[in-house]
Design a protein around this motif. Structure first.
Motif, PDB file in Angstrom:
ATOM      1  N   VAL A   6       0.859  -1.187   0.000  1.00 32.60           N
ATOM      2  CA  VAL A   6       0.000   0.000   0.000  1.00 32.60           C
ATOM      3  C   VAL A   6       0.893   1.235   0.000  1.00 32.60           C
ATOM      4  CG1 VAL A   6      -1.805   1.264   1.205  1.00 32.60           C
ATOM      5  CG2 VAL A   6      -1.775  -1.250   1.275  1.00 32.60           C
ATOM      6  N   PRO A   7       0.797   2.090  -1.028  1.00 34.69           N
ATOM      7  CA  PRO A   7       1.668   3.272  -1.085  1.00 34.69           C
ATOM      8  C   PRO A   7       1.400   4.227   0.070  1.00 34.69           C
ATOM      9  CG  PRO A   7       0.622   2.852  -3.219  1.00 34.69           C
ATOM     10  CD  PRO A   7      -0.054   1.968  -2.225  1.00 34.69           C
ATOM     11  N   THR A   8       2.452   4.885   0.508  1.00 30.96           N
ATOM     12  CA  THR A   8       2.281   5.926   1.510  1.00 30.96           C
ATOM     13  C   THR A   8       1.715   7.185   0.851  1.00 30.96           C
ATOM     14  OG1 THR A   8       4.613   6.483   1.171  1.00 30.96           O
ATOM     15  CG2 THR A   8       4.069   5.130   3.084  1.00 30.96           C
ATOM     16  N   ALA A   9       0.984   7.965   1.631  1.00 32.61           N
ATOM     17  CA  ALA A   9       0.346   9.169   1.106  1.00 32.61           C
ATOM     18  C   ALA A   9       1.391  10.228   0.790  1.00 32.61           C
ATOM     19  CB  ALA A   9      -0.654   9.709   2.122  1.00 32.61           C
ATOM     20  N   GLU A  10       1.281  10.825  -0.389  1.00 36.23           N
ATOM     21  CA  GLU A  10       2.166  11.918  -0.782  1.00 36.23           C
ATOM     22  C   GLU A  10       1.533  13.244  -0.384  1.00 36.23           C
ATOM     23  OE1 GLU A  10       4.497  13.728  -4.693  1.00 36.23           O
ATOM     24  OE2 GLU A  10       3.495  11.772  -4.820  1.00 36.23           O
ATOM     25  N   LEU A  11       2.352  14.194   0.038  1.00 41.88           N
ATOM     26  CA  LEU A  11       1.845  15.482   0.506  1.00 41.88           C
ATOM     27  C   LEU A  11       1.750  16.528  -0.608  1.00 41.88           C
ATOM     28  CD1 LEU A  11       3.684  15.694   3.940  1.00 41.88           C
ATOM     29  CD2 LEU A  11       1.295  15.082   3.505  1.00 41.88           C
ATOM     30  N   HIS A  12       2.390  16.303  -1.739  1.00 42.57           N
ATOM     31  CA  HIS A  12       2.278  17.179  -2.914  1.00 42.57           C
ATOM     32  C   HIS A  12       2.735  18.606  -2.619  1.00 42.57           C
ATOM     33  CE1 HIS A  12       0.233  13.912  -4.866  1.00 42.57           C
ATOM     34  NE2 HIS A  12      -0.684  13.895  -3.915  1.00 42.57           N
ATOM     35  N   LEU A  13       3.728  18.750  -1.767  1.00 46.51           N
ATOM     36  CA  LEU A  13       4.217  20.087  -1.436  1.00 46.51           C
ATOM     37  C   LEU A  13       5.151  20.647  -2.504  1.00 46.51           C
ATOM     38  CD1 LEU A  13       4.894  19.670   2.390  1.00 46.51           C
ATOM     39  CD2 LEU A  13       2.789  20.376   1.225  1.00 46.51           C
ATOM     40  N   LEU A  14       5.702  19.789  -3.333  1.00 45.26           N
ATOM     41  CA  LEU A  14       6.623  20.246  -4.372  1.00 45.26           C
ATOM     42  C   LEU A  14       6.077  20.072  -5.778  1.00 45.26           C
ATOM     43  CD1 LEU A  14      10.036  18.915  -2.974  1.00 45.26           C
ATOM     44  CD2 LEU A  14       9.104  21.235  -2.845  1.00 45.26           C
ATOM     45  N   ARG A  15       5.008  19.312  -5.916  1.00 44.28           N
ATOM     46  CA  ARG A  15       4.407  19.109  -7.234  1.00 44.28           C
ATOM     47  C   ARG A  15       2.917  18.859  -7.068  1.00 44.28           C
ATOM     48  NH1 ARG A  15       6.491  13.003  -8.954  1.00 44.28           N
ATOM     49  NH2 ARG A  15       5.504  11.884  -7.213  1.00 44.28           N
ATOM     50  N   SER A  16       2.172  19.124  -8.132  1.00 42.18           N
ATOM     51  CA  SER A  16       0.722  18.986  -8.078  1.00 42.18           C
ATOM     52  C   SER A  16       0.298  17.543  -7.858  1.00 42.18           C
ATOM     53  CB  SER A  16       0.101  19.489  -9.386  1.00 42.18           C
ATOM     54  OG  SER A  16       0.247  20.879  -9.522  1.00 42.18           O
ATOM     55  N   GLY A  17      -0.827  17.380  -7.186  1.00 41.94           N
ATOM     56  CA  GLY A  17      -1.429  16.069  -7.041  1.00 41.94           C
ATOM     57  C   GLY A  17      -2.279  15.724  -8.249  1.00 41.94           C
ATOM     58  N   PRO A  18      -2.828  14.513  -8.282  1.00 43.98           N
ATOM     59  CA  PRO A  18      -3.643  14.052  -9.412  1.00 43.98           C
ATOM     60  C   PRO A  18      -5.086  14.556  -9.313  1.00 43.98           C
ATOM     61  CG  PRO A  18      -3.420  12.294  -7.810  1.00 43.98           C
ATOM     62  CD  PRO A  18      -2.598  13.439  -7.287  1.00 43.98           C
ATOM     63  N   GLY A  19      -5.307  15.799  -9.737  1.00 50.20           N
ATOM     64  CA  GLY A  19      -6.649  16.363  -9.689  1.00 50.20           C
ATOM     65  C   GLY A  19      -6.937  17.191  -8.455  1.00 50.20           C
ATOM     66  N   PHE A  20      -6.000  17.284  -7.547  1.00 45.34           N
ATOM     67  CA  PHE A  20      -6.138  18.113  -6.353  1.00 45.34           C
ATOM     68  C   PHE A  20      -4.748  18.590  -5.952  1.00 45.34           C
ATOM     69  CE2 PHE A  20      -5.315  13.855  -4.930  1.00 45.34           C
ATOM     70  CZ  PHE A  20      -4.502  13.992  -3.820  1.00 45.34           C
ATOM     71  N   CYS A  21      -4.696  19.548  -5.009  1.00 45.68           N
ATOM     72  CA  CYS A  21      -3.408  20.139  -4.627  1.00 45.68           C
ATOM     73  C   CYS A  21      -2.645  20.653  -5.852  1.00 45.68           C
ATOM     74  CB  CYS A  21      -2.543  19.139  -3.859  1.00 45.68           C
ATOM     75  SG  CYS A  21      -3.091  18.801  -2.185  1.00 45.68           S
ATOM     76  N   LEU A  22      -3.344  21.329  -6.747  1.00 45.19           N
ATOM     77  CA  LEU A  22      -2.717  21.821  -7.970  1.00 45.19           C
ATOM     78  C   LEU A  22      -1.933  23.101  -7.690  1.00 45.19           C
ATOM     79  CD1 LEU A  22      -5.488  21.242 -10.671  1.00 45.19           C
ATOM     80  CD2 LEU A  22      -3.767  19.656  -9.773  1.00 45.19           C
ATOM     81  N   HIS A  23      -0.636  23.067  -7.956  1.00 45.17           N
ATOM     82  CA  HIS A  23       0.205  24.239  -7.757  1.00 45.17           C
ATOM     83  C   HIS A  23      -0.128  25.334  -8.774  1.00 45.17           C
ATOM     84  CE1 HIS A  23       3.629  22.298  -5.227  1.00 45.17           C
ATOM     85  NE2 HIS A  23       2.491  21.637  -5.052  1.00 45.17           N
ATOM     86  N   GLU A  24      -0.472  24.928  -9.996  1.00 43.25           N
ATOM     87  CA  GLU A  24      -0.728  25.902 -11.046  1.00 43.25           C
ATOM     88  C   GLU A  24      -1.879  26.842 -10.692  1.00 43.25           C
ATOM     89  OE1 GLU A  24       1.097  22.189 -12.644  1.00 43.25           O
ATOM     90  OE2 GLU A  24      -0.644  22.641 -11.380  1.00 43.25           O
ATOM     91  N   THR A  25      -2.884  26.313 -10.002  1.00 47.25           N
ATOM     92  CA  THR A  25      -4.042  27.130  -9.638  1.00 47.25           C
ATOM     93  C   THR A  25      -3.617  28.287  -8.750  1.00 47.25           C
ATOM     94  OG1 THR A  25      -5.339  25.093  -9.668  1.00 47.25           O
ATOM     95  CG2 THR A  25      -6.371  27.021  -8.712  1.00 47.25           C
TER      96      THR A  25
END
Length: 303
Positions: free
Chosen positions: A141-160
């Motif tokens: 089971v993958p550990t959760a990524e925090l997406h602090l350096l890159r956008s998440g898949p459909g959420f936590c978008l840095h571009e927005t």
């Protein structure tokens, strides 16, 4: 004022009649649409089987082999959650279509809470704690990524945030600086519901929790992250003075629990993730007042 650059699009909402039609064509399953379920950001629908029992229809917008395997794994993890006393639903039907995966899951008893008070929050914190060390033997089971350096898949978008205005660009810069000094993924072997808040909870008439739903983002990591997610939700205004007072008391109690349980660096990383997540989502799905709210909440622990 917001930057005129075109922002990322919102996440499409569920078209339940269209999905049911395609599900019938693919499987022959006859499900009757009762109607949309209240709450949620992308949508779920209540459906009825020929034998009369009701279920919940949702979908994943990715039909890839990776997504298919992830849904199968999620079904297994929900079983582990139930065994640990977490009231999670069962998957009753999962079907891969050309452009998405349809999921029909058990409808758990109860209704979303009409009030959020200290008793409910204490109960939810206890439920989150039942996920501790449940995945110590599930390295798959993958550990959760925090997406602090890159956008998440459909959420936590840095571009927005980069496109919206100067305030969101400042927050994004801070998030990235925190990300550069923090692990990219959560540590731990806990079962983590990554969107843990009262909108994904069902209660009975006594206020007892009867269900925790919306497990699409289930991951391995740190169950204490759920407390930060829950704390952000408590920043949503109450429906009246009594509700606002109850939410405020619950928030003060939860702030103390968070300070007791999380070291400063871990809390800062989790708070940065939630600030990024909520501001991005508000820009794409809500109005400027919501953007302002989440910027304020993010700053309360990061400034």
């Amino acid at each position: 004022m917001p930057d005129p650059a075109t922002p990322a699009p919102p996440v499409p909402r569920l078209d339940a009649p269209e999905l049911l039609s395609r599900l019938h064509a693919a499987t022959g399953t006859n499900l009757e649409l009762i109607g949309p379920l209240p709450g949620g950001q992308v949508g779920a629908a209540l459906v009825r089987w020929p034998d009369g029992h009701e279920s919940v229809l949702t979908h994943w917008g990715d039909p890839s082999d990776e997504a298919w395997a992830r849904i199968a794994r999620t079904g297994e993890l929900l079983g582990l959650a139930r065994d640990a006393g977490i009231p999670a639903p069962r998957y009753e039907l999962v079907t891969r279509l050309a452009d998405r995966i349809a999921v029909v899951q058990e409808r758990l008893p109860g209704e979303p809470p009409s009030r959020v008070d200290l008793a409910l929050v204490e109960n939810l914190v206890a439920i989150a704690g039942r996920g501790a060390r449940l995945l110590r033997e599930r390295a798959d089971v993958p550990t959760a990524e925090l997406h602090l350096l890159r956008s998440g898949p459909g959420f936590c978008l840095h571009e927005t945030l980069a496109q919206y205005d100067e305030r969101t660009r400042r927050l994004l810069d801070l998030v990235r600086r925190i990300g550069a000094a923090s692990p990219h993924r959560m540590a731990g072997h806990d079962l983590v519901h990554t969107d843990f808040h009262p909108g994904n909870v069902l209660v009975d008439r006594t206020g007892a929790v009867t269900g925790v739903v919306d497990w699409d983002g289930v991951a391995r990591g740190d169950h204490r992250f759920a407390l930060v997610t829950l704390r952000f939700d408590l920043a949503v205004p109450g429906v009246d003075a009594q509700d606002r007072s109850a939410r405020s008391a619950a928030a003060r109690w939860l702030d103390n629990r968070i300070d007791d349980l999380l070291d400063a660096a871990t809390l800062r990383a989790y708070w940065a993730h939630m600030g990024l997540r909520m501001v991005d989502w508000a820009i794409r799905h809500h109005d400027p007042d919501d953007v302002d709210r989440w910027l304020t909440v993010a700053a309360s622990r990061l400034a």
